[in-house]
Design a protein around this motif. Structure first.
Motif, PDB file in Angstrom:
ATOM      1  N   ARG A 119       3.295  19.539  -3.803  1.00  0.00           N
ATOM      2  CA  ARG A 119       2.639  18.718  -2.784  1.00  0.00           C
ATOM      3  C   ARG A 119       1.121  18.859  -2.855  1.00  0.00           C
ATOM      4  O   ARG A 119       0.388  17.878  -2.757  1.00  0.00           O
ATOM      5  N   THR A 120       0.661  20.092  -3.028  1.00  0.00           N
ATOM      6  CA  THR A 120      -0.779  20.358  -3.058  1.00  0.00           C
ATOM      7  C   THR A 120      -1.480  19.532  -4.122  1.00  0.00           C
ATOM      8  O   THR A 120      -2.522  18.910  -3.869  1.00  0.00           O
ATOM      9  N   PHE A 121      -0.917  19.481  -5.322  1.00  0.00           N
ATOM     10  CA  PHE A 121      -1.598  18.800  -6.423  1.00  0.00           C
ATOM     11  C   PHE A 121      -1.249  17.310  -6.538  1.00  0.00           C
ATOM     12  O   PHE A 121      -2.097  16.513  -6.944  1.00  0.00           O
ATOM     13  N   LEU A 122      -0.044  16.927  -6.187  1.00  0.00           N
ATOM     14  CA  LEU A 122       0.310  15.514  -6.271  1.00  0.00           C
ATOM     15  C   LEU A 122      -0.345  14.702  -5.154  1.00  0.00           C
ATOM     16  O   LEU A 122      -0.729  13.554  -5.350  1.00  0.00           O
ATOM     17  N   GLU A 123      -0.501  15.299  -3.988  1.00  0.00           N
ATOM     18  CA  GLU A 123      -1.119  14.590  -2.868  1.00  0.00           C
ATOM     19  C   GLU A 123      -2.642  14.691  -2.882  1.00  0.00           C
ATOM     20  O   GLU A 123      -3.318  14.003  -2.130  1.00  0.00           O
ATOM     21  N   ILE A 153      11.788  12.485  -3.934  1.00  0.00           N
ATOM     22  CA  ILE A 153      11.024  11.294  -3.556  1.00  0.00           C
ATOM     23  C   ILE A 153       9.533  11.604  -3.562  1.00  0.00           C
ATOM     24  O   ILE A 153       8.703  10.793  -4.019  1.00  0.00           O
ATOM     25  N   SER A 154       9.175  12.805  -3.102  1.00  0.00           N
ATOM     26  CA  SER A 154       7.770  13.207  -3.049  1.00  0.00           C
ATOM     27  C   SER A 154       7.148  13.316  -4.439  1.00  0.00           C
ATOM     28  O   SER A 154       5.953  13.105  -4.609  1.00  0.00           O
ATOM     29  N   VAL A 155       7.963  13.641  -5.436  1.00  0.00           N
ATOM     30  CA  VAL A 155       7.469  13.726  -6.817  1.00  0.00           C
ATOM     31  C   VAL A 155       7.454  12.338  -7.465  1.00  0.00           C
ATOM     32  O   VAL A 155       6.456  11.931  -8.073  1.00  0.00           O
ATOM     33  N   LYS A 156       8.533  11.587  -7.325  1.00  0.00           N
ATOM     34  CA  LYS A 156       8.661  10.282  -7.993  1.00  0.00           C
ATOM     35  C   LYS A 156       7.667   9.245  -7.460  1.00  0.00           C
ATOM     36  O   LYS A 156       7.344   8.285  -8.165  1.00  0.00           O
ATOM     37  N   ALA A 157       7.176   9.448  -6.248  1.00  0.00           N
ATOM     38  CA  ALA A 157       6.185   8.519  -5.698  1.00  0.00           C
ATOM     39  C   ALA A 157       4.849   8.635  -6.431  1.00  0.00           C
ATOM     40  O   ALA A 157       4.033   7.717  -6.404  1.00  0.00           O
ATOM     41  N   GLY A 197       0.561   2.750   3.178  1.00  0.00           N
ATOM     42  CA  GLY A 197      -0.103   4.014   3.491  1.00  0.00           C
ATOM     43  C   GLY A 197       0.748   5.225   3.127  1.00  0.00           C
ATOM     44  O   GLY A 197       1.956   5.239   3.387  1.00  0.00           O
ATOM     45  N   GLU A 198       0.114   6.208   2.507  1.00  0.00           N
ATOM     46  CA  GLU A 198       0.805   7.452   2.154  1.00  0.00           C
ATOM     47  C   GLU A 198       1.441   8.098   3.379  1.00  0.00           C
ATOM     48  O   GLU A 198       2.608   8.492   3.356  1.00  0.00           O
ATOM     49  N   ASN A 199       0.657   8.225   4.434  1.00  0.00           N
ATOM     50  CA  ASN A 199       1.141   8.906   5.636  1.00  0.00           C
ATOM     51  C   ASN A 199       2.334   8.189   6.256  1.00  0.00           C
ATOM     52  O   ASN A 199       3.321   8.820   6.645  1.00  0.00           O
ATOM     53  N   LYS A 200       2.240   6.861   6.339  1.00  0.00           N
ATOM     54  CA  LYS A 200       3.330   6.089   6.933  1.00  0.00           C
ATOM     55  C   LYS A 200       4.605   6.212   6.094  1.00  0.00           C
ATOM     56  O   LYS A 200       5.710   6.340   6.631  1.00  0.00           O
ATOM     57  N   PHE A 201       4.440   6.155   4.776  1.00  0.00           N
ATOM     58  CA  PHE A 201       5.593   6.260   3.879  1.00  0.00           C
ATOM     59  C   PHE A 201       6.310   7.587   4.081  1.00  0.00           C
ATOM     60  O   PHE A 201       7.533   7.631   4.285  1.00  0.00           O
ATOM     61  N   PHE A 202       5.557   8.691   4.031  1.00  0.00           N
ATOM     62  CA  PHE A 202       6.200  10.003   4.142  1.00  0.00           C
ATOM     63  C   PHE A 202       6.694  10.294   5.557  1.00  0.00           C
ATOM     64  O   PHE A 202       7.638  11.059   5.739  1.00  0.00           O
ATOM     65  N   GLU A 203       6.084   9.674   6.524  1.00  0.00           N
ATOM     66  CA  GLU A 203       6.581   9.804   7.900  1.00  0.00           C
ATOM     67  C   GLU A 203       7.988   9.214   7.988  1.00  0.00           C
ATOM     68  O   GLU A 203       8.888   9.795   8.604  1.00  0.00           O
ATOM     69  N   THR A 204       8.186   8.061   7.334  1.00  0.00           N
ATOM     70  CA  THR A 204       9.497   7.414   7.315  1.00  0.00           C
ATOM     71  C   THR A 204      10.513   8.251   6.538  1.00  0.00           C
ATOM     72  O   THR A 204      11.641   8.469   6.989  1.00  0.00           O
ATOM     73  N   VAL A 205      10.099   8.738   5.359  1.00  0.00           N
ATOM     74  CA  VAL A 205      11.007   9.509   4.507  1.00  0.00           C
ATOM     75  C   VAL A 205      11.414  10.820   5.188  1.00  0.00           C
ATOM     76  O   VAL A 205      12.600  11.197   5.187  1.00  0.00           O
ATOM     77  N   LYS A 206      10.461  11.507   5.777  1.00  0.00           N
ATOM     78  CA  LYS A 206      10.774  12.777   6.456  1.00  0.00           C
ATOM     79  C   LYS A 206      11.717  12.560   7.628  1.00  0.00           C
ATOM     80  O   LYS A 206      12.632  13.354   7.872  1.00  0.00           O
ATOM     81  N   LYS A 207      11.507  11.475   8.350  1.00  0.00           N
ATOM     82  CA  LYS A 207      12.389  11.153   9.475  1.00  0.00           C
ATOM     83  C   LYS A 207      13.794  10.859   8.946  1.00  0.00           C
ATOM     84  O   LYS A 207      14.800  11.263   9.535  1.00  0.00           O
ATOM     85  N   GLY A 208      13.858  10.168   7.815  1.00  0.00           N
ATOM     86  CA  GLY A 208      15.150   9.827   7.227  1.00  0.00           C
ATOM     87  C   GLY A 208      15.943  11.036   6.772  1.00  0.00           C
ATOM     88  O   GLY A 208      17.171  11.071   6.861  1.00  0.00           O
ATOM     89  N   PHE A 209      15.235  12.052   6.273  1.00  0.00           N
ATOM     90  CA  PHE A 209      15.899  13.261   5.787  1.00  0.00           C
ATOM     91  C   PHE A 209      16.015  14.345   6.854  1.00  0.00           C
ATOM     92  O   PHE A 209      16.479  15.441   6.570  1.00  0.00           O
ATOM     93  N   SER A 210      15.601  14.041   8.077  1.00  0.00           N
ATOM     94  CA  SER A 210      15.577  15.069   9.125  1.00  0.00           C
ATOM     95  C   SER A 210      16.959  15.628   9.444  1.00  0.00           C
ATOM     96  O   SER A 210      17.107  16.809   9.740  1.00  0.00           O
ATOM     97  N   GLN A 211      17.975  14.779   9.379  1.00  0.00           N
ATOM     98  CA  GLN A 211      19.362  15.217   9.567  1.00  0.00           C
ATOM     99  C   GLN A 211      20.193  14.581   8.466  1.00  0.00           C
ATOM    100  O   GLN A 211      20.720  13.473   8.634  1.00  0.00           O
ATOM    101  N   LYS A 212      20.274  15.285   7.340  1.00  0.00           N
ATOM    102  CA  LYS A 212      20.846  14.709   6.124  1.00  0.00           C
ATOM    103  C   LYS A 212      22.311  14.280   6.255  1.00  0.00           C
ATOM    104  O   LYS A 212      22.774  13.401   5.532  1.00  0.00           O
TER     105      LYS A 212
END
Length: 254
Positions: A119-123, A153-157, A197-212
């Motif tokens: 995350r540190t280097f890709l973002e 998803i965080s890597v492939k983006a 937007g990066e933030n909006k995208f990951f906000e959606t993805v994190k919410k989606g994976f919150s309860q797998k």
């Protein structure tokens, strides 16, 4: 004698063959600047110095950093090596004149920092052009596989991940409890986020994976029309949704 420190998750690479293959996977050439992370006793550093214009080796263990400075002090390539003693998670590329996409990152990092490191280097605004990492086999397979996760998803983006080869535990000292894999991430950029937007995208993805275990439509509190528009089944779970579907879904989310 230098002993590995458990507190730092140290497992020293001891295979010359794999060190060469990592350097080859990184497509390291005479014009390249390489940021090497976790150089350990320098077996990979030696291979990189044969090919690169410059190697900046970041080592958290001060004792090992001093060992590396001594080991390569008589080398013809000593002017091409800069050993930095410090924590890579606090490393600032601009301090060392590393501009976006102007350097390659090659690392043998402790497994416990893998996700944070990626995350540190890709973002970052100072992304490397390419990364080659030694990571836990299971983590590498999770990143490249079709069954998605927040990490994959965080890597492939940001780039194209692929497994170059596997590395059995016996190639390290001390041998870790699991096998490893050489993971290459090429084509690193933020092009995927040009129209979202990066933030909006990951906000959606994190919410989606919150309860797998729950259906994605319930996690996101989305309507069925949005799912149909993205060609996502109403009973789909987060792991079944592709990168592009996540992007389209983010567009449609209110």
């Amino acid at each position: 004698m230098l002993k590995p420190k458990k507190s730092l998750g140290q497992n020293f690479l001891k295979s010359d063959k794999i060190a060469r293959e990592i350097a080859e996977a990184g497509e390291v050439g005479p014009e390249d600047i390489v940021l090497e992370v976790g150089p350990g006793k320098g077996i990979l550093t030696e291979e990189l110095l044969k090919k690169a214009k410059k190697v900046i080796a970041v080592e958290k263990d001060e004792q090992l950093a001093e060992f590396l400075r001594t080991k390569f002090c008589d080398s013809r390539k000593v002017s091409s090596l800069e050993v930095v003693s410090g924590d890579i998670l606090k490393f600032n590329p601009t301090t060392y004149n590393l501009q976006p996409n102007s350097y390659k990152l090659i690392a043998n990092i402790p497994y416990y920092i893998t996700s944070h490191f990626l995350r540190t280097f890709l973002e970052s605004d100072n992304q490397p052009s390419l990364m080659v990492l030694m990571v836990q086999k299971e983590v590498a397979e999770r990143i490249v596989g079709n069954k998605e996760s927040l990490l994959s998803i965080s890597v492939k983006a940001y780039g194209r991940p692929e497994i170059i080869r596997y590395a059995p535990a016996g190639y390290f000292s001390p041998a870790p409890k699991v096998d490893s894999a050489v993971l290459k991430i090429s084509g690193i950029s933020k092009e995927f986020f040009q129209d979202i937007g990066e933030n909006k995208f990951f906000e959606t993805v994190k919410k989606g994976f919150s309860q797998k275990r729950k259906m994605l439509i319930n996690n996101l509190k989305a309507d069925k029309e949005a799912f149909r528009a993205c060609n996502i089944g109403e009973k789909a779970r987060a792991e079944e949704v592709s990168l592009e579907q996540w992007k389209y879904l983010t567009f449609l989310m209110k």
